[in-house]
Design a protein around this motif. Structure first.
Motif, mmCIF file in Angstrom:
data_model
loop_
_atom_site.group_PDB
_atom_site.id
_atom_site.type_symbol
_atom_site.label_atom_id
_atom_site.label_comp_id
_atom_site.label_asym_id
_atom_site.label_seq_id
_atom_site.Cartn_x
_atom_site.Cartn_y
_atom_site.Cartn_z
ATOM 1 N N LEU A 316 38.721 44.555 54.531
ATOM 2 C CA LEU A 316 37.331 44.651 54.091
ATOM 3 C C LEU A 316 37.116 43.834 52.828
ATOM 4 C CD1 LEU A 316 37.636 47.003 51.668
ATOM 5 C CD2 LEU A 316 37.837 48.433 53.666
ATOM 6 N N ARG A 317 35.843 43.555 52.568
ATOM 7 C CA ARG A 317 35.475 42.833 51.358
ATOM 8 C C ARG A 317 34.058 43.226 50.963
ATOM 9 N NH1 ARG A 317 35.389 36.710 53.969
ATOM 10 N NH2 ARG A 317 33.715 37.040 55.503
ATOM 11 N N GLY A 318 33.701 42.917 49.744
ATOM 12 C CA GLY A 318 32.370 43.255 49.244
ATOM 13 C C GLY A 318 32.392 43.298 47.724
ATOM 14 N N GLU A 319 31.227 43.494 47.140
ATOM 15 C CA GLU A 319 31.110 43.605 45.695
ATOM 16 C C GLU A 319 31.704 44.935 45.229
ATOM 17 O OE1 GLU A 319 29.901 41.238 43.602
ATOM 18 O OE2 GLU A 319 29.781 39.958 45.386
ATOM 19 N N GLY A 320 32.200 44.939 43.999
ATOM 20 C CA GLY A 320 32.686 46.185 43.408
ATOM 21 C C GLY A 320 34.077 46.596 43.827
ATOM 22 N N ILE A 321 34.790 45.727 44.549
ATOM 23 C CA ILE A 321 36.153 46.036 44.981
ATOM 24 C C ILE A 321 37.135 45.444 43.978
ATOM 25 C CG2 ILE A 321 37.877 45.651 46.800
ATOM 26 C CD1 ILE A 321 35.624 45.608 48.815
ATOM 27 N N ALA A 322 38.204 46.180 43.683
ATOM 28 C CA ALA A 322 39.234 45.669 42.776
ATOM 29 C C ALA A 322 39.783 44.351 43.300
ATOM 30 C CB ALA A 322 40.358 46.696 42.642
#
Length: 467
Positions: A316-322
């Protein structure tokens, strides 16, 4: 705007209570004024933006205020929890590069740098302008291997918080201590969304009655806490964290204590990934739909996306991920690659977008080329009327690759023989059944209630090989 700017906006817009417990509530203006004072005191004690600071404060409200003050100052923080041993706290402090520790009245210091600072600190002058340089350092559970430390900036927390609109204007109660990752994270989410954090009083309390009296809208529970719910239905949403909430438990909760049951799947590195609402618990292993802002794929061993219904690795990916683990380049390279985060879970996506989580890739048992998910064995064993909980794992075998085994804890006052349980499993699982079942008084769990499989493996190794 930053995390502190978001909180200040809530204070300026005249929102109501920020903190509620039995007794007088603390409104947003009062909370922000207290945090400003504590940030000034931290600065006077030598703390600055960018520093790594430990918190050993068992009192939940004081810990919460200290956490907000560190975010206001721009420092990074890590919980050195009182439920951990002194050796564990010292190891975490060393891994996190902690220079100072805020120590509450009942806490024991970890041996770090200049030592501990007793909380609350003596008053200081006006704090420096707010900084967005800090965040939280959250440790992974480490139940199957190495514990890692995940840096999440204040901006990342804001992005993750926005995936919880239910906290805006709501009242959150999380009975697990704020010293646990999920509790701190969701209390910070609630604050970021302008909601009210509800805390438990000391001593025993009728949880359903307390929720009604204080107007709780979301009761957030760990799996073990949810399994213990009994009595009259809760009026509020009951939200349970974890991908492995058994189907039978969901149905029991829906029919008795939690008609507004919500199951949430997430990861320390990501926050919430998928949510299953009250009407989404029909399928075994379903964790509902992926939340907005997260792109999730099911892929094969070569990274190619798989069709709907086929199982494979979740990425998965997206904003706010470490973006990495602190001081762990090999682990970072394995989990964060090509712009994706790989949580190590196996799952499948249905055509309607519903996600099923089947288990951990690391936990997969390979018996003569047959892949067996531990959850397959655990679901069958937990359907036995005498069994309260089960954990399956694979032991190395020079002949078969791995041998499936399981440990179970019985329900209070119940009895059973291992041979009987093996026959029960064999009838339903055939070749996939565990070759040995160990009955234990209690399955080994960490402070978050997760089963520590490496400790179970050690128990079986002491007993000897199964062929």
């Amino acid at each position: 705007m930053g995390f502190w700017g978001q909180l200040r906006r809530h204070g300026m817009t005249g929102r109501g209570d920020a903190i509620v417990k039995d007794g007088p509530a603390l409104d947003w203006a009062g909370l922000l004024a207290r945090v400003e004072r504590e940030a000034a005191a931290l600065q006077a004690a030598g703390l600055r933006a960018g520093m790594h600071v430990g918190i050993t404060i068992p009192d939940e409200i004081e810990h919460f205020v200290a956490s907000l003050a560190l975010l206001r100052l721009g420092a990074w923080q890590v919980a050195l929890a009182t439920h951990d041993t002194a050796a564990e706290r010292e190891a975490i402090a060393a891994r996190a590069g902690v220079s100072h520790v805020l120590l509450g009245p009942q806490g024991e210091p970890a041996a770090v740098g200049p030592g501990a600072l007793s909380w609350p600190l003596p008053a200081g002058d006006v704090a420096a302008p707010a900084s967005d340089a800090g965040g939280v350092l959250l440790r992974t559970s480490g139940t199957t291997g190495t514990m890692n430390i995940v840096p999440l900036s204040g901006d990342a927390l804001l992005v993750q918080a926005a995936r919880h609109p239910e906290y805006a204007g709501g009242r959150l109660l999380r009975p697990a201590s704020i010293e646990h990752n999920n509790s701190k994270r969701h209390r910070l989410y609630c604050a970021a969304m302008g909601g009210t954090n509800v805390f438990l009083p000391a001593g025993q309390v009728d949880l359903a009655d307390y929720c009604r009296r204080l107007g709780v809208t979301a009761l957030d529970l760990a799996l073990m806490q949810a399994a213990d719910l009994q009595g009259q239905p809760f009026d509020c949403e009951v939200r349970v964290s974890g991908s492995s909430v058994p189907h039978d438990l969901r149905q029991r909760l829906l029919a008795t204590a939690a008609p507004k049951l919500v199951v949430r799947y997430g990861a320390t590195e990501v926050g919430t990934i998928a949510v299953a609402g009250p009407a989404a618990h029909a399928g075994e292993g379903s964790v509902g739909r992926v939340v907005a802002g997260i792109e999730l794929e099911i892929v094969d061993a070569d990274g190619w996306a798989l069709p709907h219904g086929e199982s494979g690795q979740i990425r998965l990916r997206g904003e706010g991920i470490a973006a990495f683990y602190l001081d762990a380049p090999e682990q970072s390279a394995a989990r964060f690659r090509e712009g994706w985060f790989w949580p190590g879970d196996i799952g499948a996506l249905a055509a309607d977008g519903t996600l099923r989580v089947l288990g951990r890739a690391d936990d997969m048992i390979n018996l003569n080329g047959i892949n067996i998910f531990p959850s397959e064995i655990e679901r069958v064993l937990e359907s036995h009327p005498e069994i309260g909980a089960a954990a399956a794992l694979g032991l190395p075998s020079p002949v078969h690759g791995q041998i499936p085994v399981a440990a179970v804890e019985l329900k209070p006052g119940r009895t059973a023989l291992a041979q009987e349980l093996q026959a029960f499993a064999r009838e339903r699982l055939a070749l996939r059944a565990p070759r040995r079942i160990l009955i234990v008084e209690a399955l080994p769990r960490n402070s978050q209630g997760k089963i520590v499989r490496r400790e179970l493996a050690a128990k079986f190794h002491i007993l000897g090989s199964t062929r």
